[in-house]
Enzyme design. Sequence first.
Site: not given
Ligand code: 5GP
Length: 135
Positions: A29-30, A85, A91-92, A98, A100
Amino acid sequence: MEDVFMKIIRREIPADIVYEDADTVAFLDIRPNTPGHTLVVPKKPVQNIFDADDETLAATMRTVRKIAPAVRDAVGAHGVHINSNHGAAAGQIVFHLHFHIIPRHDKSEFAFWPQNEYPPGEAATIAEKIRQALG
Ligand code: 5GP
Protein backbone atom coordinates in the site's frame (compact mmCIF):
# COMPACT_ATOMS: atom_id res chain seq x y z
CA MET A 1 -13.69 6.28 -12.79
CA GLU A 2 -10.04 5.31 -13.16
CA ASP A 3 -9.13 1.93 -11.65
CA VAL A 4 -5.66 2.56 -10.28
CA PHE A 5 -5.17 -1.09 -9.35
CA MET A 6 -5.69 -2.17 -12.97
CA LYS A 7 -2.90 0.25 -13.88
CA ILE A 8 -0.66 -1.50 -11.33
CA ILE A 9 -1.67 -4.95 -12.62
CA ARG A 10 -0.85 -3.83 -16.18
CA ARG A 11 2.44 -2.25 -15.03
CA GLU A 12 1.29 1.14 -16.29
CA ILE A 13 2.24 2.75 -12.98
CA PRO A 14 4.90 1.60 -10.52
CA ALA A 15 4.20 -0.40 -7.38
CA ASP A 16 6.18 -2.59 -5.01
CA ILE A 17 4.73 -5.88 -6.23
CA VAL A 18 5.58 -8.78 -3.90
CA TYR A 19 3.58 -11.60 -5.51
CA GLU A 20 1.72 -12.42 -8.70
CA ASP A 21 -0.06 -15.48 -10.05
CA ALA A 22 -2.52 -16.10 -12.86
CA ASP A 23 -5.45 -14.52 -11.00
CA THR A 24 -4.06 -12.15 -8.35
CA VAL A 25 -1.41 -9.58 -7.50
CA ALA A 26 -0.09 -8.38 -4.11
CA PHE A 27 1.74 -5.08 -3.62
CA LEU A 28 2.61 -2.63 -0.86
CA ASP A 29 0.00 0.00 0.00
CA ILE A 30 1.38 3.39 -1.01
CA ARG A 31 0.24 4.88 2.33
CA PRO A 32 0.86 2.13 4.90
CA ASN A 33 -0.90 1.93 8.22
CA THR A 34 2.22 0.10 9.40
CA PRO A 35 5.34 -0.86 7.40
CA GLY A 36 4.64 -3.91 5.25
CA HIS A 37 0.93 -3.07 4.76
CA THR A 38 0.11 -5.08 1.65
CA LEU A 39 -2.88 -5.15 -0.69
CA VAL A 40 -4.09 -8.32 -2.40
CA VAL A 41 -6.21 -7.81 -5.52
CA PRO A 42 -7.73 -9.99 -8.22
CA LYS A 43 -6.69 -9.31 -11.80
CA LYS A 44 -10.36 -9.40 -12.77
CA PRO A 45 -11.80 -5.89 -12.29
CA VAL A 46 -14.62 -6.55 -9.84
CA GLN A 47 -15.53 -3.67 -7.54
CA ASN A 48 -16.17 -5.35 -4.21
CA ILE A 49 -18.02 -8.19 -2.45
CA PHE A 50 -21.30 -7.13 -4.05
CA ASP A 51 -20.31 -7.93 -7.62
CA ALA A 52 -17.49 -10.45 -7.12
CA ASP A 53 -18.00 -14.03 -8.29
CA ASP A 54 -17.06 -16.99 -6.09
CA GLU A 55 -14.01 -17.96 -8.17
CA THR A 56 -12.52 -14.47 -8.01
CA LEU A 57 -13.07 -14.26 -4.26
CA ALA A 58 -11.60 -17.72 -3.71
CA ALA A 59 -8.49 -16.92 -5.74
CA THR A 60 -8.03 -13.65 -3.88
CA MET A 61 -8.40 -15.30 -0.47
CA ARG A 62 -5.94 -18.03 -1.44
CA THR A 63 -3.38 -15.32 -2.07
CA VAL A 64 -4.29 -13.54 1.19
CA ARG A 65 -3.57 -16.78 3.04
CA LYS A 66 -0.27 -17.18 1.23
CA ILE A 67 0.87 -13.59 1.72
CA ALA A 68 -0.23 -12.98 5.34
CA PRO A 69 2.47 -15.07 7.08
CA ALA A 70 5.15 -13.73 4.73
CA VAL A 71 4.18 -10.14 5.53
CA ARG A 72 4.10 -10.91 9.26
CA ASP A 73 7.51 -12.58 9.21
CA ALA A 74 9.14 -10.00 6.91
CA VAL A 75 8.57 -7.16 9.38
CA GLY A 76 8.84 -9.22 12.59
CA ALA A 77 5.19 -8.70 13.48
CA HIS A 78 3.13 -10.98 15.72
CA GLY A 79 -0.20 -10.76 13.88
CA VAL A 80 -1.98 -9.07 11.02
CA HIS A 81 -5.24 -7.34 10.43
CA ILE A 82 -6.99 -8.47 7.28
CA ASN A 83 -9.37 -5.69 6.39
CA SER A 84 -11.56 -5.02 3.41
CA ASN A 85 -13.88 -2.10 2.71
CA HIS A 86 -16.94 -2.60 0.52
CA GLY A 87 -18.79 0.51 -0.60
CA ALA A 88 -18.11 4.20 -0.05
CA ALA A 89 -20.10 4.11 3.20
CA ALA A 90 -17.57 1.57 4.50
CA GLY A 91 -14.60 3.70 3.48
CA GLN A 92 -13.84 2.09 0.12
CA ILE A 93 -11.84 4.53 -1.98
CA VAL A 94 -10.53 2.30 -4.75
CA PHE A 95 -13.38 0.40 -6.41
CA HIS A 96 -11.39 -2.69 -7.29
CA LEU A 97 -11.78 -5.54 -4.78
CA HIS A 98 -8.85 -5.66 -2.38
CA PHE A 99 -7.84 -7.01 1.00
CA HIS A 100 -5.50 -5.09 3.29
CA ILE A 101 -2.92 -7.15 5.19
CA ILE A 102 -1.67 -4.91 7.98
CA PRO A 103 1.14 -6.10 10.28
CA ARG A 104 0.50 -5.77 14.01
CA HIS A 105 3.20 -5.87 16.63
CA ASP A 106 0.98 -5.16 19.61
CA LYS A 107 -2.46 -3.87 20.44
CA SER A 108 -1.29 -0.27 20.92
CA GLU A 109 -1.11 0.12 17.13
CA PHE A 110 -4.84 0.11 16.60
CA ALA A 111 -8.20 0.94 18.12
CA PHE A 112 -11.20 -1.26 17.60
CA TRP A 113 -14.43 0.33 16.48
CA PRO A 114 -16.90 1.13 19.28
CA GLN A 115 -19.01 -1.81 20.42
CA ASN A 116 -22.66 -1.12 21.14
CA GLU A 117 -25.62 -2.92 22.63
CA TYR A 118 -28.94 -3.93 21.03
CA PRO A 119 -32.15 -2.70 22.61
CA PRO A 120 -34.24 -5.72 23.71
CA GLY A 121 -35.63 -7.61 20.70
CA GLU A 122 -33.69 -5.72 18.01
CA ALA A 123 -31.06 -8.42 17.44
CA ALA A 124 -33.76 -11.01 16.76
CA THR A 125 -35.56 -8.61 14.38
CA ILE A 126 -32.41 -7.86 12.39
CA ALA A 127 -31.37 -11.51 12.28
CA GLU A 128 -34.78 -12.38 10.84
CA LYS A 129 -34.45 -9.61 8.20
CA ILE A 130 -31.06 -11.00 7.16
CA ARG A 131 -32.48 -14.53 6.90
CA GLN A 132 -35.32 -13.15 4.73
CA ALA A 133 -32.88 -11.23 2.53
CA LEU A 134 -31.00 -14.47 1.97
CA GLY A 135 -34.22 -15.88 0.56
P1 5GP B 1 -9.74 1.45 0.51
O1 5GP B 1 -10.38 1.56 -0.86
O2 5GP B 1 -9.84 0.09 1.11
O3 5GP B 1 -10.21 2.53 1.45
O4 5GP B 1 -8.20 1.75 0.38
C1 5GP B 1 -7.50 1.82 -0.83
C2 5GP B 1 -6.03 1.73 -0.49
O5 5GP B 1 -5.31 1.82 -1.71
C3 5GP B 1 -5.51 2.85 0.41
O6 5GP B 1 -4.94 2.30 1.59
C4 5GP B 1 -4.48 3.58 -0.44
O7 5GP B 1 -3.35 4.00 0.29
C5 5GP B 1 -4.13 2.54 -1.50
N1 5GP B 1 -3.74 3.12 -2.77
C6 5GP B 1 -4.44 4.07 -3.46
N2 5GP B 1 -3.79 4.38 -4.59
C7 5GP B 1 -2.67 3.61 -4.64
C8 5GP B 1 -1.61 3.50 -5.59
O8 5GP B 1 -1.55 4.15 -6.62
N3 5GP B 1 -0.64 2.59 -5.30
C9 5GP B 1 -0.66 1.83 -4.16
N4 5GP B 1 0.36 0.97 -3.97
N5 5GP B 1 -1.66 1.92 -3.25
C10 5GP B 1 -2.65 2.81 -3.48
